[in-house]
Design a protein around this motif. Structure first.
Motif, PDB file in Angstrom:
ATOM      1  N   CYS A  98       0.946  -1.251   0.041  1.00 49.15           N
ATOM      2  CA  CYS A  98       0.129   0.035  -0.243  1.00 49.15           C
ATOM      3  C   CYS A  98       0.859   1.214   0.028  1.00 49.15           C
ATOM      4  CB  CYS A  98      -1.100   0.172   1.063  1.00 49.15           C
ATOM      5  SG  CYS A  98      -1.793   1.422   1.452  1.00 49.15           S
ATOM      6  N   ARG A 147       3.690  -9.227 -10.686  1.00 50.58           N
ATOM      7  CA  ARG A 147       2.584  -8.225 -10.676  1.00 50.58           C
ATOM      8  C   ARG A 147       2.597  -7.513  -9.206  1.00 50.58           C
ATOM      9  NH1 ARG A 147      -3.060  -9.768 -13.360  1.00 50.58           N
ATOM     10  NH2 ARG A 147      -1.812  -9.399 -15.106  1.00 50.58           N
ATOM     11  N   VAL A 148       3.017  -6.330  -9.022  1.00 56.93           N
ATOM     12  CA  VAL A 148       2.983  -5.620  -8.092  1.00 56.93           C
ATOM     13  C   VAL A 148       1.422  -5.014  -7.563  1.00 56.93           C
ATOM     14  CG1 VAL A 148       3.836  -3.689  -6.357  1.00 56.93           C
ATOM     15  CG2 VAL A 148       5.334  -4.979  -8.020  1.00 56.93           C
ATOM     16  N   VAL A 149       0.741  -5.377  -6.679  1.00 59.15           N
ATOM     17  CA  VAL A 149      -0.660  -5.159  -6.535  1.00 59.15           C
ATOM     18  C   VAL A 149      -0.413  -3.850  -5.352  1.00 59.15           C
ATOM     19  CG1 VAL A 149      -2.918  -5.476  -5.724  1.00 59.15           C
ATOM     20  CG2 VAL A 149      -1.685  -7.024  -6.930  1.00 59.15           C
ATOM     21  N   ASP A 150      -0.746  -2.461  -5.818  1.00 55.96           N
ATOM     22  CA  ASP A 150      -0.760  -1.431  -5.044  1.00 55.96           C
ATOM     23  C   ASP A 150      -2.364  -1.276  -4.430  1.00 55.96           C
ATOM     24  OD1 ASP A 150      -0.372   0.813  -3.572  1.00 55.96           O
ATOM     25  OD2 ASP A 150       0.483   1.970  -5.396  1.00 55.96           O
ATOM     26  N   SER A 151      -2.377  -1.580  -3.116  1.00 58.76           N
ATOM     27  CA  SER A 151      -3.542  -1.634  -2.383  1.00 58.76           C
ATOM     28  C   SER A 151      -3.983  -0.044  -2.093  1.00 58.76           C
ATOM     29  CB  SER A 151      -3.810  -2.300  -1.267  1.00 58.76           C
ATOM     30  OG  SER A 151      -4.750  -2.525  -0.622  1.00 58.76           O
ATOM     31  N   TRP A 157      -6.024  -7.020  -0.050  1.00 55.97           N
ATOM     32  CA  TRP A 157      -5.491  -8.045  -0.960  1.00 55.97           C
ATOM     33  C   TRP A 157      -4.690  -9.034  -0.075  1.00 55.97           C
ATOM     34  CZ3 TRP A 157      -7.936  -7.955  -5.323  1.00 55.97           C
ATOM     35  CH2 TRP A 157      -8.720  -6.999  -5.986  1.00 55.97           C
TER      36      TRP A 157
END
Lengths: 208, 151
Positions: A98, A147-151, A157
């Motif tokens: 995040c 795949r970087v998941v920026d919350s 997530w």
């Protein structure tokens, strides 16, 4: 003069009484929320992962609707943001961050580890994800993309990691003991049994 | 609703330079082009909730970006996936095709060097060059006015 510092118990009692008197939150509801917060820990997420590895139907539910999957295991999700689950495959590895603050799937992973909220982690996860996970001893095959998941908003997530080799006949409760919070954030991979010495950050403290 | 697979561009807009705001669109994506992966649902706008204002319910999308172009480093093929609210997204017909390259300024213009260690500032960064012009079709509605970019 600080009322909170001087008489915190009296202040808390007054706030609770007002919440009840105004019908905003009953003592039972507050107790329920405290119990849910106390019960939230990475063990909940690990249990979900282990069941997903052994039960295709649960896996499908978990990927489609993480909140419902958690609730089906009696994990309290009321009031929590929707839970999204990111499926790692041999071709695709997810890393959760995040960058804006510290959004974290607390209902299933508990409190975030201290480093998750650090400026260094938040900046580097999006800028140099491979360099960052290398410091956790994690190396991905070159063909595996990250795949970087920026919350950033209204979802929380968690990662559904790959099941390690050598666990083919393991039941879910034994598999759950292998899964760490770092695996469900995506900085580490679930270690093959007996191989923990190579990737042993069970307590989340990265190498300097 | 924006269908999955649609190419979108994040507005190159910096409301934090004009007023007190709460923004859930990371600064490093402003002006960048990505692809909608899916619609995640509709949620009350956090930019209003943060100030206890009446909040419009907005579509939220998962938008996928190539990672290396964001910082001009990284491994080809790596990606960044981010939740973005619809008013922050522009469609091709809104002027993406005519837009200048998104990499129009250096990174150091975009962020504050908080510690000298190359750590980007958070979403409340104000390191935006003066005289910045928002690209896009003439007369494009201003997000601050609350007008929707999309039907």
């Amino acid at each position: 003069m600080n009322l909170l510092a001087l008489e915190p118990e009296r202040l808390l009692g007054a706030v609770r009484a007002l919440l009840a008197a105004k019908g905003i939150a009953s003592p039972a509801e507050i107790a329920e929320r405290i119990a849910a917060t106390d019960a939230a820990s990475p063990a909940q997420g690990a249990r979900m992962v282990a069941i997903a590895w052994t039960d295709p139907e649960f896996r499908a539910l978990m990927l489609a609707d993480g909140t419902r999957a958690a609730e089906s295991l009696a994990i309290p999700m009321r009031g929590a943001p929707p839970l999204g689950v990111l499926e790692n495959t041999p071709d695709l590895h997810h890393l959760v961050v995040c960058t804006l603050c510290s959004c974290y799937p607390r209902a299933v992973l508990g409190y975030p580890p201290f480093w998750y909220k650090s400026a260094a982690y938040r900046a580097r996860a999006v800028r140099d994800p491979r360099g960052l996970i290398a410091e956790w001893g994690t190396t991905l095959p070159p063909a595996t993309k990250i795949r970087v998941v920026d919350s950033t908003a209204d979802y929380r997530w968690m990662v559904l990691p790959l099941r390690p080799a050598g666990t083919e006949n393991w039941p879910a409760d034994r598999l759950a003991t292998l899964v760490r919070e770092t695996d469900m954030i995506g900085v580490t991979l679930v270690a093959t049994p007996g191989d923990h010495a190579l990737n042993s950050f069970a307590s989340p403290r990265p190498q300097a | 609703m924006i269908p999955p697979g649609t190419t979108v561009r994040v507005r190159d807009d910096w409301p934090e330079t004009r007023e007190k705001v709460h923004i859930r669109t990371p600064h490093y994506l402003r002006g960048r082009t990505g692809r909608v992966l899916r619609h995640l649902g509709n949620f009350p706008n956090p930019e209003d909730l943060a100030f206890a204002r009446p909040a419009r319910t907005l579509p939220l999308y998962h938008v996928l970006f190539d990672q290396p172009p964001l910082w001009e480093e990284g491994s080809p093929g790596d990606e960044v996936l981010v939740e973005i609210y619809e008013p922050w997204l522009m469609l091709e017909r809104d002027g993406i095709a005519d837009a200048p390259p998104s990499r129009s300024r250096s990174l150091s213009d975009r962020v504050i060097q908080t510690s000298g260690a190359g750590v980007p500032a958070n979403s409340f960064a104000v390191g935006v060059p003066s005289g910045q012009v928002r690209w896009g079709a003439p007369g494009f509605p201003d997000p601050a006015s609350g007008h929707h970019a999309l039907p």
